[in-house]
Enzyme design. Structure first.
Site, PDB file in Angstrom:
ATOM      1  N   ASP A 196      46.615  39.714  28.481  1.00 16.05           N
ATOM      2  CA  ASP A 196      45.409  40.408  28.917  1.00 16.05           C
ATOM      3  C   ASP A 196      45.440  41.907  28.657  1.00 16.05           C
ATOM      4  OD1 ASP A 196      47.329  40.930  31.064  1.00 16.05           O
ATOM      5  OD2 ASP A 196      45.606  41.687  32.195  1.00 16.05           O
TER       6      ASP A 196
ATOM      7  N   ASP B  85      51.748  35.494  29.175  1.00 18.10           N
ATOM      8  CA  ASP B  85      51.929  36.505  30.206  1.00 18.10           C
ATOM      9  C   ASP B  85      51.562  35.879  31.556  1.00 18.10           C
ATOM     10  OD1 ASP B  85      52.124  39.163  31.377  1.00 18.10           O
ATOM     11  OD2 ASP B  85      49.932  39.194  31.367  1.00 18.10           O
TER      12      ASP B  85
ATOM     13  N   ASP C 151      50.920  38.047  35.136  1.00 15.56           N
ATOM     14  CA  ASP C 151      49.977  38.861  35.910  1.00 15.56           C
ATOM     15  C   ASP C 151      48.716  39.182  35.117  1.00 15.56           C
ATOM     16  OD1 ASP C 151      51.693  38.873  38.022  1.00 15.56           O
ATOM     17  OD2 ASP C 151      52.411  40.917  37.735  1.00 15.56           O
TER      18      ASP C 151
END
Length: 267
Positions: free
Chosen positions: A214, A8, A10
């Site tokens: 996250d 990922d 961001d």
């Protein structure tokens, strides 16, 4: 055995607030030295991802808009695979739903249920820039959506439940990311990672996949890789919605945790 790293962006490889990946550069350089593919798998658009591809000089395939499409540079693989269409730069495997259809469904739901929903398609470049903290050029790229509408819901959990129910009733799906909701089709990060993994396996034979994220919208990806890592969110905590004991929780926020995970893996 060949590692393949899916990540990922961001809040994971790039900082949630500053959008910087500097803290992860030692591990990124290590991947390059060892010839390990770094595959971006994100809610970002193709146009946004290409900025990171160019800056980091990766040249590997990438997955846009929560698994909406896989972009494979021409002549990257020696093996055969089926693509949906080709452009000057890529073979594209499309898994997502057309953006205009997603927008129409979202607007209709908001109107019929009296929900306060604001999508990127409702916002100017300046408004997206102000809301996200992106510079104006990056905000423009973020609005170039093809398979996913990012939006905010101004409401309580009852409104959220209504919205989810109506999205699903229309045969569509959603994710709740670190900043925004996303309305999507049948695609998700995990499905796209699975497809690309099979192509890599045809190319290399024995591979081991790594995934880093996250938040909950990364979980479909984390479920399908061999070695999943969850970095801490910007508040210093892991996403409490991911309770899978098989997911390795890294004690480091965003790119700091990313750097730790990859460095320890490759030591």
């Amino acid at each position: 055995m060949q590692y393949i790293v899916f990540t990922d962006l961001d809040g994971t490889l790039v900082d949630h607030d500053t959008y910087s990946y500097e803290a992860a550069m030692p591990a990124i350089d290590m991947l390059k030295e060892k010839g390990i593919p770094l595959v971006f798998c994100t809610s970002k658009t193709r146009a946004e991802i290409e900025v990171y591809v160019d800056e980091l000089n990766t040249g590997h395939p990438f997955i846009s808009e929560n698994g909406g499409a896989i972009f494979i540079p021409h002549d990257y693989f020696d093996v055969d695979y089926v693509s949906s269409r080709s452009t000057e730069k890529y073979d594209i495997i499309e898994l997502g739903t057309d953006y205009s259809l997603l927008r129409n469904v979202l607007l209709n739901i908001a109107a019929s249920e009296d929900l306060s929903v604001t999508g990127f398609g409702d916002m100017t470049d300046v408004e997206v820039s102000k809301d996200t903290g992106l510079d104006l050029d990056s905000a423009c790229l973020a609005k170039q959506r093809e398979y996913d509408e990012a939006f905010k819901l101004d409401g309580d959990e009852k409104d959220a439940e209504t919205l989810i129910s109506k999205i699903q009733a229309n045969g569509l799906n959603y994710t709740r990311g670190g900043r925004y909701w996303h309305i999507i089709g049948e695609n998700d990060k995990g499905k796209a990672v699975n497809i690309l993994t099979q192509i890599y396996r045809k190319q290399y034979g024995d591979i081991k996949t790594v995934g880093l994220g996250d938040s909950l919208n990364d979980y479909p990806m984390l479920k399908v890789v061999d070695i999943p890592y969850l970095v801490q969110k910007h508040n210093g905590k892991h996403d409490p919605k991911i309770m899978d004991a098989k997911v390795n929780k890294v004690e480091g926020i965003g790119p700091v945790g990313w750097n730790m995970a990859i460095s320890e893996l490759l030591m």
